[in-house]
Design a protein around this motif. Structure first.
Motif, PDB file in Angstrom:
ATOM      1  N   ALA A 131       0.826  -1.205   0.000  1.00  0.00           N
ATOM      2  CA  ALA A 131       0.000   0.000   0.000  1.00  0.00           C
ATOM      3  C   ALA A 131       0.861   1.254   0.000  1.00  0.00           C
ATOM      4  O   ALA A 131       0.558   2.233  -0.704  1.00  0.00           O
ATOM      5  CB  ALA A 131      -0.931  -0.007   1.213  1.00  0.00           C
ATOM      6  N   PHE A 132       1.941   1.266   0.784  1.00  0.00           N
ATOM      7  CA  PHE A 132       2.810   2.433   0.823  1.00  0.00           C
ATOM      8  C   PHE A 132       3.453   2.672  -0.540  1.00  0.00           C
ATOM      9  O   PHE A 132       3.586   3.815  -0.994  1.00  0.00           O
ATOM     10  CB  PHE A 132       3.898   2.251   1.883  1.00  0.00           C
ATOM     11  N   ALA A 133       3.858   1.574  -1.199  1.00  0.00           N
ATOM     12  CA  ALA A 133       4.483   1.688  -2.518  1.00  0.00           C
ATOM     13  C   ALA A 133       3.477   1.967  -3.624  1.00  0.00           C
ATOM     14  O   ALA A 133       3.862   2.281  -4.749  1.00  0.00           O
ATOM     15  CB  ALA A 133       5.254   0.402  -2.833  1.00  0.00           C
ATOM     16  N   GLU A 134       2.182   1.848  -3.311  1.00  0.00           N
ATOM     17  CA  GLU A 134       1.094   2.087  -4.268  1.00  0.00           C
ATOM     18  C   GLU A 134       1.230   1.181  -5.492  1.00  0.00           C
ATOM     19  O   GLU A 134       1.104   1.614  -6.630  1.00  0.00           O
ATOM     20  CB  GLU A 134       1.083   3.557  -4.694  1.00  0.00           C
ATOM     21  N   LEU A 135       1.448  -0.117  -5.231  1.00  0.00           N
ATOM     22  CA  LEU A 135       1.684  -1.068  -6.316  1.00  0.00           C
ATOM     23  C   LEU A 135       0.707  -2.242  -6.267  1.00  0.00           C
ATOM     24  O   LEU A 135       1.035  -3.353  -6.713  1.00  0.00           O
ATOM     25  CB  LEU A 135       3.127  -1.585  -6.249  1.00  0.00           C
ATOM     26  N   GLU A 136      -0.486  -2.001  -5.725  1.00  0.00           N
ATOM     27  CA  GLU A 136      -1.440  -3.103  -5.588  1.00  0.00           C
ATOM     28  C   GLU A 136      -1.734  -3.780  -6.932  1.00  0.00           C
ATOM     29  O   GLU A 136      -1.849  -5.013  -6.989  1.00  0.00           O
ATOM     30  CB  GLU A 136      -2.755  -2.584  -4.985  1.00  0.00           C
ATOM     31  N   GLU A 137      -1.808  -3.015  -8.000  1.00  0.00           N
ATOM     32  CA  GLU A 137      -2.150  -3.590  -9.304  1.00  0.00           C
ATOM     33  C   GLU A 137      -0.984  -4.327  -9.946  1.00  0.00           C
ATOM     34  O   GLU A 137      -1.183  -5.125 -10.866  1.00  0.00           O
ATOM     35  CB  GLU A 137      -2.611  -2.477 -10.252  1.00  0.00           C
ATOM     36  N   PHE A 138       0.220  -4.081  -9.463  1.00  0.00           N
ATOM     37  CA  PHE A 138       1.404  -4.615 -10.132  1.00  0.00           C
ATOM     38  C   PHE A 138       2.197  -5.609  -9.282  1.00  0.00           C
ATOM     39  O   PHE A 138       3.191  -6.163  -9.748  1.00  0.00           O
ATOM     40  CB  PHE A 138       2.341  -3.462 -10.518  1.00  0.00           C
ATOM     41  N   ILE A 139       1.766  -5.851  -8.055  1.00  0.00           N
ATOM     42  CA  ILE A 139       2.595  -6.583  -7.116  1.00  0.00           C
ATOM     43  C   ILE A 139       2.870  -8.020  -7.547  1.00  0.00           C
ATOM     44  O   ILE A 139       3.882  -8.605  -7.157  1.00  0.00           O
ATOM     45  CB  ILE A 139       1.958  -6.546  -5.694  1.00  0.00           C
ATOM     46  N   ASP A 140       2.013  -8.600  -8.380  1.00  0.00           N
ATOM     47  CA  ASP A 140       2.232  -9.978  -8.822  1.00  0.00           C
ATOM     48  C   ASP A 140       2.803 -10.054 -10.241  1.00  0.00           C
ATOM     49  O   ASP A 140       2.799 -11.117 -10.866  1.00  0.00           O
ATOM     50  CB  ASP A 140       0.925 -10.770  -8.734  1.00  0.00           C
ATOM     51  N   ARG A 141       3.326  -8.947 -10.720  1.00  0.00           N
ATOM     52  CA  ARG A 141       4.017  -8.933 -12.018  1.00  0.00           C
ATOM     53  C   ARG A 141       5.530  -8.986 -11.784  1.00  0.00           C
ATOM     54  O   ARG A 141       6.017  -8.556 -10.741  1.00  0.00           O
ATOM     55  CB  ARG A 141       3.659  -7.687 -12.809  1.00  0.00           C
ATOM     56  N   PRO A 142       6.302  -9.488 -12.765  1.00  0.00           N
ATOM     57  CA  PRO A 142       7.766  -9.538 -12.614  1.00  0.00           C
ATOM     58  C   PRO A 142       8.357  -8.148 -12.415  1.00  0.00           C
ATOM     59  O   PRO A 142       7.899  -7.167 -13.016  1.00  0.00           O
ATOM     60  CB  PRO A 142       8.243 -10.159 -13.920  1.00  0.00           C
ATOM     61  N   LEU A 143       9.382  -8.056 -11.598  1.00  0.00           N
ATOM     62  CA  LEU A 143      10.001  -6.770 -11.302  1.00  0.00           C
ATOM     63  C   LEU A 143      10.558  -6.106 -12.563  1.00  0.00           C
ATOM     64  O   LEU A 143      10.574  -4.875 -12.660  1.00  0.00           O
ATOM     65  CB  LEU A 143      11.132  -6.963 -10.278  1.00  0.00           C
ATOM     66  N   ARG A 144      10.991  -6.920 -13.546  1.00  0.00           N
ATOM     67  CA  ARG A 144      11.570  -6.345 -14.765  1.00  0.00           C
ATOM     68  C   ARG A 144      10.546  -5.551 -15.563  1.00  0.00           C
ATOM     69  O   ARG A 144      10.913  -4.773 -16.447  1.00  0.00           O
ATOM     70  CB  ARG A 144      12.189  -7.439 -15.631  1.00  0.00           C
ATOM     71  N   THR A 145       9.262  -5.744 -15.283  1.00  0.00           N
ATOM     72  CA  THR A 145       8.235  -4.973 -15.983  1.00  0.00           C
ATOM     73  C   THR A 145       7.942  -3.642 -15.282  1.00  0.00           C
ATOM     74  O   THR A 145       7.167  -2.844 -15.796  1.00  0.00           O
ATOM     75  CB  THR A 145       6.927  -5.775 -16.088  1.00  0.00           C
ATOM     76  N   TYR A 146       8.570  -3.403 -14.135  1.00  0.00           N
ATOM     77  CA  TYR A 146       8.342  -2.168 -13.390  1.00  0.00           C
ATOM     78  C   TYR A 146       9.191  -1.044 -13.976  1.00  0.00           C
ATOM     79  O   TYR A 146      10.310  -1.272 -14.436  1.00  0.00           O
ATOM     80  CB  TYR A 146       8.738  -2.347 -11.916  1.00  0.00           C
ATOM     81  N   SER A 147       8.692   0.160 -13.907  1.00  0.00           N
ATOM     82  CA  SER A 147       9.516   1.322 -14.230  1.00  0.00           C
ATOM     83  C   SER A 147      10.528   1.521 -13.102  1.00  0.00           C
ATOM     84  O   SER A 147      10.390   0.959 -12.010  1.00  0.00           O
ATOM     85  CB  SER A 147       8.651   2.570 -14.366  1.00  0.00           C
ATOM     86  N   SER A 148      11.539   2.345 -13.349  1.00  0.00           N
ATOM     87  CA  SER A 148      12.543   2.596 -12.315  1.00  0.00           C
ATOM     88  C   SER A 148      11.915   3.254 -11.093  1.00  0.00           C
ATOM     89  O   SER A 148      12.297   2.963  -9.951  1.00  0.00           O
ATOM     90  CB  SER A 148      13.671   3.485 -12.869  1.00  0.00           C
TER      91      SER A 148
END
Length: 429
Positions: A131-148
């Motif tokens: 919740a703090f990172a505001e990544l609820e929609e992305f938390i189960d995706r691979p880290l390599r798909t995250y922006s920096s």
């Protein structure tokens, strides 16, 4: 008397450097020295009381990160000792323990355990971290798909979820967008209010002044200043933009020494600090009212003029000039100079020549105490004369504003007034 939360005594760190890779082997086989030594830290001693927030300032290569890594236990010292009371957490490299092919959720578990938490502790805090990172929609995706920025948010959320007695932060608050940076600072301030001990490395003087109780300045592996953050920040500013040598080898709390025309920092009227090569000097800094009378007590929204009288000690090159307004904590409220305004430098002066620069302004500050800095610099950035906090400004209490306000936006309540125009006149595109 309670023991310090962090106690450092005679800390030294030296690295061996070999000119070529095979010189290491030759030295090992022959016993003949083939290496040079780079000393990153020299005889650093420091006691930090529990609940203190310490800012660590210094130029690149001064030894800041080396010091924090040794305190965190990720790097061994060559000599000296470090003792830390309680649980320690360090944000030295965002993303420690993260793997690009694992999901954000899996990386939260890995990163938390790398920081010393048990799997059960990490799982208990998982929802809070996400919740703090505001990544609820992305938390189960691979880290390599995250922006920096997303990776930085996740890493900071994990690192600060540890419940430490001592928290170490190495330039980690500059990550993410402006909104997340604000959240990060709020979390650090909460840690501070809870009485946790924090060591914070930053190149930002304003950030150190805003959140730290104490600051140290490192130069070439030594502590050359230790004291109130604003004073140490001033010395750091001189180190960056003044002469190339360290400002002085002393504690800032002793106060800058009074000198004449040498470029050394000097105190005037208690708070002012001065440096520069001084081939031209700011002889007088003052604020005058609409009648031309010098004043130090201002009224919000009234017009005033800053006057800088300069005198050339020797023939000078063309110069830029500017002013800076700071609050009592050293936080910068406003800054202006001819270079950033896109104006050409003013012509140089002949030895003995005097000139007055005039700057008109409307005082939009709220009630409180502020300090005016004036500076002269060459086109190449070399400082001729910098008079930090040369004039104390007291803005009279401003009615109808919160006491914590820094500026007066001259707000007008128009609730209940008719809107401009008529709804019937509006047309759709």
């Amino acid at each position: 008397m309670s023991r310090p939360a962090v106690s450092i005594a005679g800390l030294c760190k030296a690295y061996r450097l070999w000119p070529r890779p095979h010189d290491l082997l030759v030295e090992a086989l022959t016993g003949r020295r083939r290496h040079a030594e780079f000393v990153a830290l020299q005889d650093v001693s420091l006691d930090l009381a529990a609940g203190t927030v310490l800012g660590v300032l210094g130029r690149n290569g001064a030894g800041k990160s080396t010091l924090l890594r040794i305190i965190a236990g990720t790097l061994d010292a060559t000599a000296g000792s470090v003792r830390v009371d309680g649980r320690i957490a360090a944000i030295l490299e965002l993303g420690t323990g993260f793997h690009p092919d694992y999901t954000g959720r899996e990386n939260v578990l890995l990163g938390g355990m790398c920081l010393g938490m048990s799997r059960a502790e990490v799982k208990a805090k998982l929802d809070e971290i996400v919740a703090f990172a505001e990544l609820e929609e992305f938390i189960d995706r691979p880290l390599r798909t995250y922006s920096s920025g997303m990776q930085a948010r996740l890493a900071f959320a994990v690192a600060t979820s540890v419940d430490p007695d001592v928290l170490i932060i190495d330039e980690a608050l500059s990550v993410g967008d402006a909104r997340f940076q604000l959240k990060s600072f709020d979390r650090i301030r909460r840690f501070k209010s809870e009485g946790r001990t924090i060591l914070f490395v930053s190149h930002s003087i304003q950030t150190v002044v805003a959140i730290c109780d104490r600051a140290v300045l490192l130069e070439r592996g030594r502590i050359i200043a230790d004291g109130e953050p604003n004073e140490v920040g001033n010395l750091y500013h001189e180190l960056l933009f003044g002469r190339n040598e360290p400002a002085r080898s002393a504690v800032a709390s002793e106060g800058p020494s009074e000198t004449s025309g040498t470029g050394e920092p000097r105190a005037a009227d208690g708070r002012e600090m001065r440096y520069g090569i001084r081939s031209v000097e700011i002889a007088r800094v003052e604020i005058v009212d609409r009648h031309g009378a010098p004043v130090c007590r201002l009224r919000s929204l009234e017009p005033y003029e800053i006057r800088l009288e300069i005198v050339a000690v020797a023939d000078t090159v063309p110069l830029h000039y500017g002013v800076l307004v700071r609050d009592t904590k050293g936080f910068e409220i406003f800054g202006w100079d001819t270079a950033s305004a896109g104006r050409a430098p003013r012509p140089g002066l002949a030895a003995g020549e005097r000139r007055v620069h005039r700057l008109r302004f409307r005082c939009t500050l709220a009630g409180g105490t502020y300090f005016l800095t004036a500076a002269l610099a060459r086109e190449d950035g070399i400082k001729e004369d910098v008079r930090f906090d040369a004039v104390e400004i007291v803005v009279e209490p401003t009615p109808a504003l919160h006491v914590s306000s820094l500026v007066n936006l001259e707000l007008t309540d128009v609730s209940g007034e008719a809107l401009h125009g008529d709804a019937g006149e509006q047309t759709s595109g």
